[in-house]
Design a protein around this motif. Sequence first.
Motif, short mmCIF file in Angstrom:
data_model
loop_
_atom_site.label_atom_id
_atom_site.label_comp_id
_atom_site.label_asym_id
_atom_site.label_seq_id
_atom_site.Cartn_x
_atom_site.Cartn_y
_atom_site.Cartn_z
N GLY A 146 -7.88 1.77 -0.63
CA GLY A 146 -7.07 0.57 -0.49
C GLY A 146 -5.71 0.90 0.08
N LEU A 147 -5.37 0.31 1.21
CA LEU A 147 -4.07 0.53 1.85
C LEU A 147 -3.15 -0.63 1.50
N VAL A 148 -2.02 -0.33 0.88
CA VAL A 148 -0.99 -1.33 0.66
C VAL A 148 0.03 -1.14 1.77
N GLY A 149 -0.14 -1.90 2.84
CA GLY A 149 0.65 -1.72 4.05
C GLY A 149 -0.21 -1.13 5.15
N ALA A 150 -0.37 -1.88 6.24
CA ALA A 150 -1.23 -1.43 7.34
C ALA A 150 -0.45 -1.41 8.65
N GLY A 151 0.80 -0.95 8.57
CA GLY A 151 1.62 -0.83 9.77
C GLY A 151 1.36 0.47 10.48
N ASN A 152 2.41 1.08 11.01
CA ASN A 152 2.24 2.27 11.84
C ASN A 152 1.59 3.42 11.08
N ILE A 153 2.14 3.78 9.90
CA ILE A 153 1.60 4.90 9.13
C ILE A 153 0.28 4.50 8.48
N SER A 201 -3.44 4.00 -1.38
CA SER A 201 -2.36 4.70 -0.70
C SER A 201 -1.31 3.68 -0.27
N LEU A 202 -0.07 3.93 -0.64
CA LEU A 202 1.02 2.98 -0.39
C LEU A 202 1.75 3.32 0.91
N HIS A 203 1.93 2.31 1.76
CA HIS A 203 2.62 2.51 3.04
C HIS A 203 3.45 1.28 3.37
N THR A 204 4.37 0.96 2.47
CA THR A 204 5.23 -0.20 2.64
C THR A 204 6.66 0.19 2.26
N PRO A 205 7.67 -0.41 2.87
CA PRO A 205 9.04 -0.08 2.49
C PRO A 205 9.38 -0.64 1.12
N LEU A 206 10.48 -0.18 0.56
CA LEU A 206 10.96 -0.69 -0.72
C LEU A 206 11.92 -1.85 -0.45
N THR A 207 11.48 -3.06 -0.81
CA THR A 207 12.31 -4.26 -0.69
C THR A 207 12.23 -5.00 -2.02
N ASP A 208 12.95 -6.12 -2.11
CA ASP A 208 12.86 -6.93 -3.33
C ASP A 208 11.44 -7.42 -3.56
N GLN A 209 10.70 -7.64 -2.47
CA GLN A 209 9.33 -8.13 -2.59
C GLN A 209 8.35 -7.03 -3.00
N THR A 210 8.64 -5.77 -2.65
CA THR A 210 7.68 -4.69 -2.91
C THR A 210 8.06 -3.81 -4.09
N ARG A 211 9.26 -3.98 -4.64
CA ARG A 211 9.66 -3.14 -5.78
C ARG A 211 8.67 -3.34 -6.93
N ASN A 212 8.17 -2.21 -7.47
CA ASN A 212 7.15 -2.23 -8.53
C ASN A 212 5.95 -3.08 -8.13
N ILE A 213 5.54 -2.98 -6.87
CA ILE A 213 4.36 -3.73 -6.42
C ILE A 213 3.13 -3.29 -7.20
N LEU A 214 3.10 -2.02 -7.63
CA LEU A 214 2.10 -1.57 -8.58
C LEU A 214 2.75 -1.58 -9.97
N SER A 215 2.81 -2.76 -10.53
CA SER A 215 3.43 -2.97 -11.84
C SER A 215 2.46 -2.58 -12.95
N ARG A 216 2.95 -2.60 -14.16
CA ARG A 216 2.08 -2.30 -15.31
C ARG A 216 0.90 -3.27 -15.35
N GLU A 217 1.17 -4.56 -15.16
CA GLU A 217 0.10 -5.55 -15.22
C GLU A 217 -0.95 -5.31 -14.14
N ARG A 218 -0.49 -5.02 -12.93
CA ARG A 218 -1.44 -4.79 -11.85
C ARG A 218 -2.24 -3.50 -12.08
N LEU A 219 -1.57 -2.46 -12.56
CA LEU A 219 -2.28 -1.21 -12.83
C LEU A 219 -3.29 -1.39 -13.95
N GLU A 220 -2.94 -2.15 -14.98
CA GLU A 220 -3.87 -2.37 -16.08
C GLU A 220 -5.09 -3.16 -15.64
N ASN A 221 -4.93 -4.03 -14.64
CA ASN A 221 -6.05 -4.83 -14.15
C ASN A 221 -6.79 -4.17 -12.99
N ALA A 222 -6.33 -2.99 -12.58
CA ALA A 222 -6.99 -2.28 -11.47
C ALA A 222 -8.32 -1.71 -11.93
#
Length: 528
Positions: A146-153, A201-222
């Motif tokens: 799973g790619l979180v971010g599908a830009g250049n990298i 694999s994470l490939h996104t910048p750190l912004t207000d929208q992406t901070r803790n994009i893999l949060s506890r809740e999301r990790l627990e539901n993964a």
Amino acid sequence: MSKPKVLISDKMDPNAARIFEERGCDVDVITGETPEELAARIGEYDGLAIRSSTKVTPAILDAATNLKVIGRAGIGVDNVDIPYASGKGVVVMNTPFGNSITTAEHAIALMMALARQIPEANARTQAGEWPKSAFMGVEVTGKTLGLVGAGNIGSIVASRALGLRMKVVAYDPFLTEDRAVELGVEKVDLDTLLSRADFVSLHTPLTDQTRNILSRERLENAKPGIRIVNCARGGLVDEAALKDLLDSGHVAGAALDVFETEPPAKDHPLFGTPNFICTPHLGASTTEAQVNVALQVAEQMADFLVNGGVTNALNMPSLSAEEAPKLKPYMKLAENLGSLVGQLAHGNLTKISIEREGAAAGLSGKPIEGAVLAGLMKQYSDTVNMVNAPFLAKERGLDVRSVRHEREGAYNTLIRVTVGTEQGDRSVAGTLFGSDAPRLVEIFGVGIEAELAGHMLYIVNEDAPGFIGRIGTLLGQNGINIGTFHLGRRDAGGEAVLLLSVDQPIPQDVVKQACDLEGVKFVKPLEF
């Protein structure tokens, strides 16, 4: 006419100096100086080429009386005070794509190391053990990445993973169906990605929208047994939650090249955790990448100093000296409109139309287009600017169209920005008051006149008596002062829009309280 003079103040591939000289610059290579020594020397130079060691502070910039451009060989510019440099009229450039392959390969290497537990097996073997039965790895063939971010990298990682016969799913707000097909990946939402992926694999910048994009809740539901790789930015993963879920076994493994705080504390909770791998921010650390970024920054800086060309500038659009004064207020308006629609539009963006009519129709379209895209893309990238924004939009498959209308409308000059989303088109429009004051005049079909600046709050509500008093009371009770207050509605008693500016960022708990007010349909804090 004297040649531009450039100082290379950090260790850099020697071919960079050669490029400067070949392209008409005088160059000195003086590394390892103290800030005081650099401040004493910098006044004689037109250009400063750096890596990460040199800190370009206000004191350095005050001493740099002739400096015209700073070039960072690499992507990160945390060591440059960009706002202060802008105030001094100094252009700041970086090389955002010179280390893409290197970072992508490091992500693949960490994924493979996780799959076969290589670091731990190596350590125990070199310690004199032969723990063959202690390590049972997994194959990556047939697994889902799973790619979180599908830009250049991210797109490079996708191609490498497909070569390993993996299945690839991707989440990216700008990934279109056509681009997904071109990359050979399946476009999904983030929750679906986490429920299906064996590796992320994470490939996104750190912004207000992406901070803790893999949060506890999301990790627990993964998906149980998921393995996580982060070679992008620290802060994308909740490190405390990751520790707990590694201990419980819900997350089978994690590999971090970046941390929320760097360098991390020696007693970081993740250190020593089984099935955890870390490296000291090595994503860009290959010989090839270091050569690439050095050569690129030399080419960009020389082109600017000798010919006036602007590439990958973080604080300057690609404008000629003649165009700049007339276009400046339009570009501010365009950037604000792009930022507004980027913050408010929902779902994956598929297209964007930039329309100019009245006086705006007679201006050069490219700078305005670049400003709109810069405002839009800043919601998703921390390195975007008016120069590279069109490239980033194209890379993500965003269909960009610029339209010039000869017709006369209700305003002497108007710019309209429309984005296509899965929920339909969303449009905002603005004009200039007094030739240099940008103003919003329409938002999603509702007429409203407002200045876009600072901290703002956007509310959609039912048009009913008492609402203005309720929202004013709520903000007052929370010590939030209202600067300006703008209202619009489709029709009496129907849907209404409120756009107000405040003196400080609005806390999330206040946003939630606003959502719970009677008649409220939608609330969104905005930043300009």
